[in-house]
Structure formats: structure tokens, C-alpha cells
Design an enzyme around this catalytic site. Structure first.
Site, PDB file in Angstrom:
ATOM      1  N   ASP A 187       0.750  -1.246   0.000  1.00  0.00           N
ATOM      2  CA  ASP A 187       0.000   0.000   0.000  1.00  0.00           C
ATOM      3  C   ASP A 187       0.788   1.308   0.000  1.00  0.00           C
ATOM      4  O   ASP A 187       0.747   2.073  -0.952  1.00  0.00           O
ATOM      5  CB  ASP A 187      -0.936   0.007   1.210  1.00  0.00           C
ATOM      6  CG  ASP A 187      -1.943  -1.133   1.140  1.00  0.00           C
ATOM      7  OD1 ASP A 187      -1.686  -2.098   0.421  1.00  0.00           O
ATOM      8  OD2 ASP A 187      -2.972  -1.054   1.813  1.00  0.00           O
ATOM      9  N   CYS A 219      -2.033  -8.706  -1.775  1.00  0.00           N
ATOM     10  CA  CYS A 219      -3.284  -9.450  -1.608  1.00  0.00           C
ATOM     11  C   CYS A 219      -4.135  -9.414  -2.874  1.00  0.00           C
ATOM     12  O   CYS A 219      -4.219  -8.398  -3.554  1.00  0.00           O
ATOM     13  CB  CYS A 219      -4.050  -8.920  -0.407  1.00  0.00           C
ATOM     14  SG  CYS A 219      -3.190  -9.220   1.157  1.00  0.00           S
ATOM     15  N   GLU A 271      -7.155   2.478   8.635  1.00  0.00           N
ATOM     16  CA  GLU A 271      -8.096   1.786   7.761  1.00  0.00           C
ATOM     17  C   GLU A 271      -9.133   1.055   8.603  1.00  0.00           C
ATOM     18  O   GLU A 271      -8.827   0.530   9.676  1.00  0.00           O
ATOM     19  CB  GLU A 271      -7.362   0.778   6.870  1.00  0.00           C
ATOM     20  CG  GLU A 271      -6.549   1.424   5.782  1.00  0.00           C
ATOM     21  CD  GLU A 271      -5.956   0.435   4.816  1.00  0.00           C
ATOM     22  OE1 GLU A 271      -5.453   0.866   3.777  1.00  0.00           O
ATOM     23  OE2 GLU A 271      -5.992  -0.787   5.094  1.00  0.00           O
ATOM     24  N   SER A 331      -9.695   0.089   3.896  1.00  0.00           N
ATOM     25  CA  SER A 331      -8.880  -0.806   3.107  1.00  0.00           C
ATOM     26  C   SER A 331      -9.481  -0.906   1.718  1.00  0.00           C
ATOM     27  O   SER A 331     -10.697  -0.751   1.532  1.00  0.00           O
ATOM     28  CB  SER A 331      -8.850  -2.190   3.755  1.00  0.00           C
ATOM     29  OG  SER A 331      -8.416  -3.174   2.846  1.00  0.00           O
TER      30      SER A 331
END
Length: 557
Positions: free
Chosen positions: A120, A192, A444, A470
Site C-alpha cells: 500500500d 493481496c 483503515e 482498506s
């Protein structure tokens, strides 16, 4: 060459001596020096393999006639940091990464840089550093994780596990099933597997022109990824020769292209935060209203987990980012096809031959999920400066919702409250004091949103926060509410039971209170005491700006 500053002339004999201690020979001195900004670490699934990636990239640089120098940044796993104080550090780490990369580039006078991010905050942090220093740069990430398969062959991912926690708590699944999800949801190295923030940002790097085609979708475990690493090593030398720099590529028009992709795919709401931060670093005027105008024109033609059952590997097989961009380019004036990219070609040239190979995964324009984009910016008296929702992940019945506010003063309180049954169908959950300053760090909210879904309330409860979500969040979840509670924003003035109105198609979010009542409450409002008073988070909180400007740091000289 820029590196001549540390290697040419008799005065630089000491510098060359130190470089020889690092392994350089006479033949290396006149070659381009290439920084390899890696982010390998052993606690982030998207980064555990990046040491091996760097070796391949460095060899490609050597083969192309350059001298690679690897250094590493920090990397935080948002999933592991989720649900405790560690999550507060995630967004702040973006600025630390940007500062660290900037410092290494300035101190050592590299001619170019290859960035190896994956998850991220590392991607935007490295992008911010790239525009600060503005030397030829190319991004090549570690690639997405494969989706997992449970015992019945169903695709599962990290969100399956998070939602499984709430399902277990509600008695909908047993411990054996939760353990199965835990053991199958994250099967490989890589970012992910859904359209979460990491993959959203890696895909946007293609659209903005800073990464090679395939960067966002070719799996971490796919041998095709090695071709990207080899090409990146070769291409950086060409970029150095051409002196094609990030600020030649990152422009208002290429940022528009990035948001076109974002709208077409329904990417993470965090992309808004990071793109605004990048624009700030590049001294580009870019605001939420410009993003909304793109959303109004760009259809949503691809939905990936958590908004559907598709995963990044499916998007890659269906034609990848280039196929999505080529399809939406049929709408005249939507994409800026003449923007330069790190391939040495324009965006239009990069995507012109791409085709959709699976129209169930990547839809055609005629069969778009919606005529407008997958992200929407909302305004109203609850968010005068704006708020963001991933509209692609919102059920049709929740696009408009009115309900009473159920207020929590932190994410931790919200998690406890939701699991304890304090939230009922029809409610509007408010999680406040989680903004850039108030959190601090703008946590998040994947845990509370997953708990809402797992409790079966996803199509009857909305969630609003001055924090963020998220990329794995789905449902009527509205974040980045600005101004935040910690500076006296309306969200900080709400009381339990206040009626909140949400109208996503109309881009509105408001509370049914008169201006006079809001003014009265504002006069009685008291600034909350800071939650953290030392360390990097205290520094971040003291300088952080609002989410609608990217939550970047600003200070007075």
C-alpha cells in the site's frame, strides 16, 4: 551524468575509493549509476520475495550497461497492522518512505532509479520521492498474490478471512471453517489478490505511465514476471539516455488517465488520497471535483474482489490493464493517449493492440456495470470538503440510505460495539477522531466493515468515518470525511440518533440539522487532547493536512 558529482575528477578520489570498497572496478566508473529502491522485508507477504526480485533487476541493469546499487525502505503490512495501534503508523510510513528514498538519491547522486514496491504505502511513498528528485525512474512491483481455494474449490482471499471472523462470532460458521479460511486465503507471496489498495496503485502506475504494461496484474509467482524485471533493467538505461524523468510523465493529464482506470475498475478509495499527495509533491493543482468529473464520464467495466468474485489473476488472463484502458479509450476524449510513458512510447501506443479475452471479467462498454465510475466524491453539510465512497462495492439498495447515527469515538470502540450487537439494520455507524490529525494516522477500517458484512448487515447499515478504508472494504462505507473531527468538522459535532442522509447517485451526504444547530454545537465544541504525544506519529499529527488534500505534511519555513 548526474553521478559525475561523486566519481569524476581528481577531487573525487576519496569517493571512488569508497565506491571501490563496495565492489566497483575501473570499468564501472563511467557507467550510469542506477539506484534500486527495494522494499524487501520478511513480515509483509507482498515483500517477502523482493530480495530475489532485486537480484534479477540488478542483473538486468548490469547486462544493459549500468551499475546497480540496492537500498531498502521500510514496509508495513496493513493487514497485520489492522485492528490495533500499529495501523496508525501505516499512512505516516508513506512520508517516511518518501523522505528515505529522497535522502538516498540526493546523497549518492544516482543517474536513475528502479523502484521495487508492492504494497500500500510503499508505492505512493516512492512515487512522491521520484517527483521530488526527478531523475529517470521506472516502477516494477513484486506482483499480486494468487487467490486461494478452499476445500470446495471456491476462491478465497484475505477479505474472506476478515469476514469469517464476524461470521464465526455470529455463529454462522464453525471454528473448523474459520481455520480453513485462515489457511487458504493467502496462499502465495504477493500483494493481496483483490482490487485492494496495493493492486490498485500498481495498476495505476501503468495508467499514469510509470510502470511497464503488466505491472499491476501479472502474478508474483508467474514466470512472466521475470520478463518485466528484465525489461525494467534494460529500459532504465534508455530512460537515462533520453533523460525522460517523472515530471515529464506525471502531469495533470496522466493523473486523469490514472483516475480513468480507477473509475473503470472501481479501485481502492485510498488511490484518491495517494494521487492527491503525489499531485501535491509534483506541484500539480488537482482536486476532488476533477475526480468527480472523470467519474461522471467513465463507465465501470471491471469489478474485482471485494466487489465481485474475480481476482487479479483473472484480470490478467482477461487482457490486463491495457485491455481495460483500450476499451474505455473508445469514448472520445476520456483518455489522454499522447501521454509519454516509461516504455518510451505513448499510452495510446502501449494499449492499442490490447483486447478483452474474457468479457465476463472485463466488460465491454455496451455491457458496463454502470455508466459512471466506481468511485464517487460526496459533499454536503456532513462533509463540506468532501468524502469518498467506492460506489462499485455498494449494493443497489444502499446507494440511498437514511438512518440514525450510532457513534463510536475510535475504530477499536466500533469493533467491540459491532461484535457486541450494538449496531442494527438501518443504522449509520459513525467512527470519528480517526482522521490524519485525530487518529492520528487515519486508520483503515477493514475490521469494522468486515464485521458488518459478516454479521449480515452489509445491505442495511452504512458506515461513515474521517478515517479511511482498506481497498478490501465493500458496502456503503464512506471515508475521508473532511474536515475531520479533530479540527471541528461536522462529523465531530454529531450526537447519537442524529439522522444522516446518504445519496450516492446525487453525490450528497448530510445530517438533518439546521445551520443554526450546527453553529451552536460548533461553539460548544472543544478540541480533543492528542492521543499520541511523542514519536513519529506525534510529528505526523502536528503537520498533517486534511484528507481532501492527500493528508500530506505541511509546515511553515
Amino acid at each position: 551524468m548526474r553521478s559525475d558529482m561523486v566519481k569524476q575528477g581528481f577531487q573525487k578520489a576519496p569517493h571512488r575509493g569508497l565506491l571501490r570498497a563496495c565492489g566497483l572496478k575501473d570499468a564501472d566508473i563511467n557507467k550510469p549509476f542506477v539506484a534500486i529502491a527495494n522494499s524487501f522485508c520478511e513480515v509483509v507477504p507482498g515483500h517477502v520475495h523482493l530480495n530475489k526480485v532485486a537480484e534479477k533487476v540488478k542483473q538486468a541493469v548490469r547486462d544493459a550497461g549500468g551499475v546497480p546499487f540496492e537500498f531498502n525502505t521500510i514496509a508495513i503490512c496493513d493487514g497485520i497492522a489492522m485492528g490495533h495501534t500499529g495501523m496508525k503508523y501505516s499512512l505516516a510510513s508513506r512520508e517516511i518512505i518518501a523522505d528515505a528514498v529522497e535522502a538516498m538519491l540526493r546523497a549518492h547522486c544516482f543517474d536513475g532509479m528502479i523502484c521495487i514496491p508492492n504494497c500500500d504505502k510503499i508505492i505512493p511513498g516512492m512515487l512522491m520521492a521520484a517527483v521530488r528528485v526527478n531523475i529517470p525512474t521506472i516502477f516494477v512491483s513484486g506482483g499480486p498474490m494468487a487467490a486461494g481455494k478452499d476445500s470446495k474449490g471456491n476462491a478465497v482471499d484475505l477479505i474472506s478471512i476478515f469476514e469469517g471472523v464476524a461470521s464465526f462470532k455470529a455463529g454462522k460458521i464453525d471454528e473448523k471453517r474459520l481455520h480453513e479460511l485462515e489457511c487458504t486465503g493467502c496462499p502465495t507471496a504477493g500483494s493481496c489478490s483483490g482490487m485492494f489498495t496495493a493492486n490498485s496503485m500498481n495498476c495505476l502506475c501503468e495508467a499514469i505511465g510509470m510502470a511497464l504494461p503488466g505491472n499491476g496484474t501479472v502474478l508474483a509467482v508467474d514466470p512472466k514476471r521475470d520478463e518485466l524485471y528484465a525489461e525494467a533493467g534494460k529500459q532504465i538505461i534508455k530512460l537515462i539516455e533520453k533523460d525522460l524523468k517523472p515530471l515529464d510523465i506525471i502531469t495533470p493529464e496522466s493523473l486523469d488517465n490514472a483516475f480513468v482506470l480507477d473509475m473503470a475498475m472501481g479501485g481502492s478509495t485510498n488511490t484518491v488520497l495517494h494521487a492527491l499527495a503525489l499531485a501535491s509533491e509534483a506541484e500539480i493543482k488537482y482536486d476532488l471535483e476533477r475526480i468527480n468529473k472523470i467519474s461522471e464520464k467513465c463507465p465501470n467495466i471491471c469489478k474485482v474482489s471485494p466487489s465481485s468474485g474475480w481476482h487479479m489473476e483473472d484480470v490478467d488472463k482477461a487482457g490486463g490493464i491495457s485491455a481495460i484502458l483500450n476499451e474505455v479509450s473508445k469514448l472520445k476524449g476520456l483518455l489522454n493517449l499522447d501521454c509519454p510513458t516509461v516504455t518510451g512510447k505513448t499510452l495510446g501506443e502501449n494499449i492499442k493492440n490490447a483486447k478483452i479475452k474474457n468479457a465476463d471479467c472485463i466488460h465491454t462498454l455496451e455491457n458496463a456495470y454502470s455508466k459512471t465510475g466506481g468511485l464517487t466524491i460526496l459533499h454536503g453539510n456532513l462533509a463540506p470538503n468532501g468524502a469518498v465512497v467506492k460506489s462499485a462495492g455498494v449494493a443497489a439498495k444502499m446507494l440511498k440510505h437514511t438512518g440514525p447515527a450510532v457513534i463510536f469515538e475510535s475504530q477499536e470502540d466500533a469493533c467491540e460495539g459491532i461484535l457486541a450487537g450494538k449496531v442494527k439494520a438501518g443504522d449509520v455507524v459513525i467512527i470519528r477522531n480517526e482522521g490524519p490529525k485525530g487518529g492520528p494516522g487515519m486508520q483503515e477500517m477493514l475490521s469494522p466493515t468486515s464485521y458488518i458484512m459478516g454479521a449480515g448487515l452489509g445491505e442495511s447499515v452504512a458506515l461513515i468515518t474521517d478515517g479511511r478504508f482498506s481497498g478490501g472494504t465493500r458496502g456503503a462505507c464512506i471515508g475521508h470525511v473532511s474536515p475531520e473531527a479533530a479540527v471541528g468538522g461536522t462529523i465531530g459535532l454529531l450526537k447519537a440518533g442524529d439522522i444522516v442522509e446518504i445519496d450516492i447517485p446525487a453525490k450528497k451526504i448530510s445530517v438533518k440539522l439546521s445551520d443554526d444547530e450546527l453553529a451552536k454545537r460548533k461553539s460548544q465544541w472543544k478540541k480533543p487532547a492528542p492521543r499520541i504525544t511523542k514519536g513519529c506519529l506525534a510529528k505526523y499529527a502536528s503537520m498533517a493536512t486534511s484528507a481532501d488534500t492527500g493528508a500530506v505534511l505541511k509546515w511553515t519555513l
